[in-house]
Design a protein around this motif. Structure first.
Motif, PDB file in Angstrom:
ATOM      1  N   PHE A   1       0.822  -1.208   0.000  1.00  0.00           N
ATOM      2  CA  PHE A   1       0.000   0.000   0.000  1.00  0.00           C
ATOM      3  C   PHE A   1       0.859   1.263   0.000  1.00  0.00           C
ATOM      4  N   ALA A   2       2.028   1.208   0.645  1.00  0.00           N
ATOM      5  CA  ALA A   2       2.952   2.348   0.582  1.00  0.00           C
ATOM      6  C   ALA A   2       3.447   2.541  -0.848  1.00  0.00           C
ATOM      7  N   PHE A   3       3.714   1.449  -1.567  1.00  0.00           N
ATOM      8  CA  PHE A   3       4.136   1.543  -2.966  1.00  0.00           C
ATOM      9  C   PHE A   3       3.016   2.108  -3.841  1.00  0.00           C
TER      10      PHE A   3
ATOM     11  N   SER B   1       3.319   5.445  -5.918  1.00  0.00           N
ATOM     12  CA  SER B   1       3.098   5.427  -7.368  1.00  0.00           C
ATOM     13  C   SER B   1       2.100   6.486  -7.789  1.00  0.00           C
ATOM     14  N   LEU B   2       1.026   6.637  -7.030  1.00  0.00           N
ATOM     15  CA  LEU B   2       0.029   7.664  -7.358  1.00  0.00           C
ATOM     16  C   LEU B   2       0.618   9.062  -7.247  1.00  0.00           C
ATOM     17  N   VAL B   3       1.426   9.293  -6.221  1.00  0.00           N
ATOM     18  CA  VAL B   3       2.069  10.602  -6.078  1.00  0.00           C
ATOM     19  C   VAL B   3       2.998  10.867  -7.254  1.00  0.00           C
ATOM     20  N   ALA B   4       3.769   9.854  -7.659  1.00  0.00           N
ATOM     21  CA  ALA B   4       4.692  10.025  -8.786  1.00  0.00           C
ATOM     22  C   ALA B   4       3.941  10.294 -10.084  1.00  0.00           C
TER      23      ALA B   4
ATOM     24  N   SER C   1       4.019  13.945 -12.175  1.00  0.00           N
ATOM     25  CA  SER C   1       4.612  14.024 -13.514  1.00  0.00           C
ATOM     26  C   SER C   1       3.616  14.460 -14.585  1.00  0.00           C
ATOM     27  N   ILE C   2       2.323  14.501 -14.273  1.00  0.00           N
ATOM     28  CA  ILE C   2       1.323  14.871 -15.289  1.00  0.00           C
ATOM     29  C   ILE C   2       1.524  16.295 -15.815  1.00  0.00           C
TER      30      ILE C   2
END
Length: 121
Positions: free
Chosen positions: A43-45, A49-52, A56-57
């Motif tokens: 869940f931390a990953f 991943s969502l933050v990354a 980057s959008i």
């Protein structure tokens, strides 16, 4: 061995006379604690991943996206390699999985594991 049974209790060697014993956890309890810890890391990953992705959008420059990917990979490395050490150090020998299962990392004399023992693990 007495009567064909296996005694897994470890006697503590204290400076004073005592009958204290430590019973090591079995493989199934350790596996369940490890499974819980890996679910927490998963869940931390996901959050990372969502933050990354959302960071980057708005970027159009390829080097900026590459830098975010680099930071993402460094963060994954830190989470994967530092999770057990940091949680055991900050939570006195327990990870979230060990806490749920009632396990704790101890030294052979029954005292709390110090920072060096946790780092070597």
């Amino acid at each position: 061995m007495k009567n064909g049974s296996i005694d897994t209790a470890l006697r503590l060697q204290l400076p004073w006379p005592s009958d204290l014993q430590i019973i090591p956890a079995g493989p199934f309890l350790r596996f369940f604690a490890l499974l819980i810890d890996h679910v927490v890391m998963f869940f931390a990953f996901i959050v990372l991943s969502l933050v990354a992705v959302f960071a980057s959008i708005p970027l159009d420059v390829e080097t900026a996206k590459g830098f975010i990917v680099f930071l993402y990979l460094v963060a994954i490395f830190i989470i994967y390699n530092g999770y057990f050490f940091l949680s055991e150090w900050l939570m006195k020998g327990q990870t979230p999985g060990k806490m749920v299962c009632g396990l704790r990392v101890l030294q052979l004399d029954g005292s709390e594991a110090d920072i060096w023992a946790l780092l070597i693990r």
